[in-house]
Design a protein around this motif. Sequence first.
Motif, PDB file in Angstrom:
ATOM      1  N   LYS A 215      -8.524  -0.903  -8.381  1.00 21.35           N
ATOM      2  CA  LYS A 215      -9.821  -0.253  -8.281  1.00 21.35           C
ATOM      3  C   LYS A 215     -10.930  -1.133  -8.825  1.00 21.35           C
ATOM      4  CE  LYS A 215     -12.276   3.992  -9.610  1.00 21.35           C
ATOM      5  NZ  LYS A 215     -12.179   5.294 -10.320  1.00 21.35           N
ATOM      6  N   ASP A 216     -10.611  -1.917  -9.869  1.00 21.25           N
ATOM      7  CA  ASP A 216     -11.629  -2.788 -10.473  1.00 21.25           C
ATOM      8  C   ASP A 216     -11.867  -4.065  -9.680  1.00 21.25           C
ATOM      9  OD1 ASP A 216      -9.410  -4.340 -10.986  1.00 21.25           O
ATOM     10  OD2 ASP A 216      -9.429  -4.036 -13.157  1.00 21.25           O
ATOM     11  N   GLY A 217     -11.162  -4.225  -8.544  1.00 20.71           N
ATOM     12  CA  GLY A 217     -11.367  -5.389  -7.690  1.00 20.71           C
ATOM     13  C   GLY A 217     -10.425  -6.539  -7.965  1.00 20.71           C
ATOM     14  N   SER A 218      -9.660  -6.462  -9.043  1.00 24.31           N
ATOM     15  CA  SER A 218      -8.735  -7.549  -9.366  1.00 24.31           C
ATOM     16  C   SER A 218      -7.527  -7.496  -8.440  1.00 24.31           C
ATOM     17  CB  SER A 218      -8.276  -7.442 -10.821  1.00 24.31           C
ATOM     18  OG  SER A 218      -7.602  -6.216 -11.056  1.00 24.31           O
ATOM     19  N   THR A 219      -6.974  -8.662  -8.150  1.00 25.56           N
ATOM     20  CA  THR A 219      -5.789  -8.741  -7.290  1.00 25.56           C
ATOM     21  C   THR A 219      -4.553  -9.020  -8.130  1.00 25.56           C
ATOM     22  OG1 THR A 219      -6.131 -11.102  -6.897  1.00 25.56           O
ATOM     23  CG2 THR A 219      -7.146  -9.560  -5.334  1.00 25.56           C
ATOM     24  N   PHE A 220      -3.416  -8.630  -7.608  1.00 27.30           N
ATOM     25  CA  PHE A 220      -2.164  -8.856  -8.318  1.00 27.30           C
ATOM     26  C   PHE A 220      -1.038  -8.924  -7.303  1.00 27.30           C
ATOM     27  CE2 PHE A 220      -2.513  -4.376  -7.626  1.00 27.30           C
ATOM     28  CZ  PHE A 220      -1.225  -3.896  -7.471  1.00 27.30           C
ATOM     29  N   PRO A 221       0.061  -9.603  -7.631  1.00 30.35           N
ATOM     30  CA  PRO A 221       1.186  -9.692  -6.706  1.00 30.35           C
ATOM     31  C   PRO A 221       2.033  -8.428  -6.756  1.00 30.35           C
ATOM     32  CG  PRO A 221       1.682 -10.920  -8.688  1.00 30.35           C
ATOM     33  CD  PRO A 221       0.274 -10.426  -8.842  1.00 30.35           C
ATOM     34  N   LEU A 222       2.499  -8.014  -5.594  1.00 31.24           N
ATOM     35  CA  LEU A 222       3.357  -6.837  -5.550  1.00 31.24           C
ATOM     36  C   LEU A 222       4.458  -7.039  -4.534  1.00 31.24           C
ATOM     37  CD1 LEU A 222       2.624  -5.045  -2.763  1.00 31.24           C
ATOM     38  CD2 LEU A 222       0.557  -4.579  -4.075  1.00 31.24           C
ATOM     39  N   GLU A 223       5.543  -6.342  -4.782  1.00 33.36           N
ATOM     40  CA  GLU A 223       6.669  -6.330  -3.843  1.00 33.36           C
ATOM     41  C   GLU A 223       6.575  -5.037  -3.042  1.00 33.36           C
ATOM     42  OE1 GLU A 223      10.935  -7.861  -4.759  1.00 33.36           O
ATOM     43  OE2 GLU A 223      10.934  -5.681  -5.107  1.00 33.36           O
ATOM     44  N   LEU A 224       6.554  -5.151  -1.738  1.00 29.67           N
ATOM     45  CA  LEU A 224       6.306  -4.006  -0.864  1.00 29.67           C
ATOM     46  C   LEU A 224       7.433  -3.841   0.139  1.00 29.67           C
ATOM     47  CD1 LEU A 224       4.461  -1.826   0.485  1.00 29.67           C
ATOM     48  CD2 LEU A 224       3.470  -3.694   1.826  1.00 29.67           C
ATOM     49  N   GLN A 225       7.897  -2.597   0.264  1.00 31.38           N
ATOM     50  CA  GLN A 225       8.835  -2.258   1.334  1.00 31.38           C
ATOM     51  C   GLN A 225       8.299  -1.025   2.045  1.00 31.38           C
ATOM     52  OE1 GLN A 225      12.949  -2.327   0.403  1.00 31.38           O
ATOM     53  NE2 GLN A 225      13.605  -1.562   2.383  1.00 31.38           N
ATOM     54  N   VAL A 226       8.188  -1.118   3.366  1.00 29.12           N
ATOM     55  CA  VAL A 226       7.629  -0.042   4.175  1.00 29.12           C
ATOM     56  C   VAL A 226       8.708   0.502   5.106  1.00 29.12           C
ATOM     57  CG1 VAL A 226       5.898   0.598   5.905  1.00 29.12           C
ATOM     58  CG2 VAL A 226       5.322  -1.044   4.106  1.00 29.12           C
ATOM     59  N   GLU A 227       8.814   1.840   5.155  1.00 30.13           N
ATOM     60  CA  GLU A 227       9.713   2.504   6.092  1.00 30.13           C
ATOM     61  C   GLU A 227       8.881   3.456   6.951  1.00 30.13           C
ATOM     62  OE1 GLU A 227      12.727   1.662   6.488  1.00 30.13           O
ATOM     63  OE2 GLU A 227      13.097   0.528   4.642  1.00 30.13           O
ATOM     64  N   ALA A 228       9.254   3.568   8.221  1.00 34.69           N
ATOM     65  CA  ALA A 228       8.573   4.485   9.145  1.00 34.69           C
ATOM     66  C   ALA A 228       9.459   5.706   9.379  1.00 34.69           C
ATOM     67  CB  ALA A 228       8.275   3.795  10.474  1.00 34.69           C
ATOM     68  N   VAL A 229       8.849   6.868   9.372  1.00 30.14           N
ATOM     69  CA  VAL A 229       9.575   8.114   9.606  1.00 30.14           C
ATOM     70  C   VAL A 229       8.875   8.861  10.744  1.00 30.14           C
ATOM     71  CG1 VAL A 229      10.329  10.322   8.654  1.00 30.14           C
ATOM     72  CG2 VAL A 229      10.269   8.281   7.191  1.00 30.14           C
ATOM     73  N   GLU A 230       9.644   9.197  11.795  1.00 26.40           N
ATOM     74  CA  GLU A 230       9.090   9.945  12.920  1.00 26.40           C
ATOM     75  C   GLU A 230       9.169  11.427  12.598  1.00 26.40           C
ATOM     76  OE1 GLU A 230       9.210   9.577  17.730  1.00 26.40           O
ATOM     77  OE2 GLU A 230      11.134   9.630  16.695  1.00 26.40           O
ATOM     78  N   MET A 231       8.027  12.080  12.498  1.00 27.55           N
ATOM     79  CA  MET A 231       7.974  13.503  12.154  1.00 27.55           C
ATOM     80  C   MET A 231       8.087  14.365  13.403  1.00 27.55           C
ATOM     81  SD  MET A 231       7.750  13.287   8.918  1.00 27.55           S
ATOM     82  CE  MET A 231       7.293  14.928   8.383  1.00 27.55           C
ATOM     83  N   ASP A 232       7.135  14.257  14.299  1.00 26.75           N
ATOM     84  CA  ASP A 232       7.138  14.950  15.579  1.00 26.75           C
ATOM     85  C   ASP A 232       6.830  13.916  16.645  1.00 26.75           C
ATOM     86  OD1 ASP A 232       7.552  17.632  14.609  1.00 26.75           O
ATOM     87  OD2 ASP A 232       5.504  17.568  13.851  1.00 26.75           O
ATOM     88  N   GLU A 233       6.792  14.388  17.877  1.00 25.51           N
ATOM     89  CA  GLU A 233       6.465  13.478  18.968  1.00 25.51           C
ATOM     90  C   GLU A 233       5.100  12.849  18.735  1.00 25.51           C
ATOM     91  OE1 GLU A 233       6.153  13.513  23.858  1.00 25.51           O
ATOM     92  OE2 GLU A 233       6.661  15.332  22.758  1.00 25.51           O
ATOM     93  N   ASP A 234       5.077  11.512  18.761  1.00 32.07           N
ATOM     94  CA  ASP A 234       3.844  10.733  18.572  1.00 32.07           C
ATOM     95  C   ASP A 234       3.287  10.828  17.154  1.00 32.07           C
ATOM     96  OD1 ASP A 234       3.909   9.852  21.201  1.00 32.07           O
ATOM     97  OD2 ASP A 234       2.740  11.564  21.920  1.00 32.07           O
ATOM     98  N   GLU A 235       4.042  11.380  16.223  1.00 33.68           N
ATOM     99  CA  GLU A 235       3.564  11.441  14.836  1.00 33.68           C
ATOM    100  C   GLU A 235       4.518  10.651  13.948  1.00 33.68           C
ATOM    101  OE1 GLU A 235       2.473  14.542  11.221  1.00 33.68           O
ATOM    102  OE2 GLU A 235       3.135  15.308  13.160  1.00 33.68           O
ATOM    103  N   ILE A 236       3.980   9.635  13.308  1.00 35.16           N
ATOM    104  CA  ILE A 236       4.771   8.771  12.429  1.00 35.16           C
ATOM    105  C   ILE A 236       4.076   8.701  11.078  1.00 35.16           C
ATOM    106  CG2 ILE A 236       5.603   6.403  12.043  1.00 35.16           C
ATOM    107  CD1 ILE A 236       5.697   6.048  15.047  1.00 35.16           C
ATOM    108  N   ILE A 237       4.864   8.752  10.007  1.00 36.73           N
ATOM    109  CA  ILE A 237       4.308   8.465   8.689  1.00 36.73           C
ATOM    110  C   ILE A 237       5.000   7.230   8.149  1.00 36.73           C
ATOM    111  CG2 ILE A 237       3.762  10.880   8.206  1.00 36.73           C
ATOM    112  CD1 ILE A 237       6.135  10.875   6.236  1.00 36.73           C
ATOM    113  N   TYR A 238       4.268   6.483   7.354  1.00 34.44           N
ATOM    114  CA  TYR A 238       4.802   5.267   6.742  1.00 34.44           C
ATOM    115  C   TYR A 238       4.917   5.507   5.235  1.00 34.44           C
ATOM    116  CZ  TYR A 238       3.456   3.174  11.206  1.00 34.44           C
ATOM    117  OH  TYR A 238       3.329   2.888  12.542  1.00 34.44           O
ATOM    118  N   ILE A 239       6.077   5.163   4.702  1.00 37.53           N
ATOM    119  CA  ILE A 239       6.323   5.315   3.271  1.00 37.53           C
ATOM    120  C   ILE A 239       6.426   3.928   2.661  1.00 37.53           C
ATOM    121  CG2 ILE A 239       7.853   6.275   1.510  1.00 37.53           C
ATOM    122  CD1 ILE A 239       8.887   8.218   3.648  1.00 37.53           C
TER     123      ILE A 239
END
Length: 276
Positions: A215-239
């Motif tokens: 929030k303060d604008g500073s950057t930092f390194p992070l480890e990220l893993q993204v998974e996609a979940v299909e909820m309904d037809e044409d509706e996807i959420i990303y975790i």
Amino acid sequence: NGLYMLDEDFNYAMLNDRYLELLNIPDGVVKVGTSIFESIKFHANRGDYGNGDPLELAEARFTELKKSVNGVREMVTSSGKTIELRHTRIAAGGVVVVLSDITERKEQENKLKIRNERLQQIQIEMAQSEKRIAKIIQSSPDAIITIDRKGNIQTFSSSAERIFGYYGDETIGRNIKILMPKEIALEHDYYLERYTYGKTSTIVGNKRVVNGVRKDGSTFPLELQVEAVEMDEDEIIYIGTIRDITDRLRMEAEVNEAREQAETANAAKSAFLANM
């Protein structure tokens, strides 16, 4: 519809064949001039009023009929039919009764009731499941953020608040790009538009190290893993599961630096000994 009329003494003044058919009353049991009590005794003996002494059941039903005013009753016959009886008092003191077979309607109502009860149970289970998931998300040491297909933040865990410096309420509904450096944010919308659920992706399902923005604008390194979940037809959420690896990278750098210093010292020592 079935129909019969009683006079003021509760004797049949009129009846039609449909009435006899609906209640499966044999010929000769009732006729014009017969007391309704004879019909009631017939039904009691056949079991249409349930278990118990037939005469007592008949007398109770006859007493109820004499006291009744305009209204609607339902009767389940021994054959399983549900019959609706509409009583209407007439000025002369008698009663007109209209009978309808509502068996199919009652079956549909019962099926609907069962479906509604099942739906309510499913909704309860879903609510409980959502609570469990929310508890897991909030208790995870890693930040967990979910977004919709447009990149708008839907959930923001307490660990995400700690890592990025935002309160959850400040982020819900905003685009995930607020947590990214500009060079990554510019490509993010384009990626979401192109992603097709189930197809191979260089991002979804893989673990990556990228930079995040607090929030303060500073950057930092992070480890990220993204998974996609299909909820309904044409509706996807990303975790997204996010781990701040600032301390880990610093420790790795310190270890590497110490190793290099040790190697340099060993090389110097070897050179010194070789020149003695």
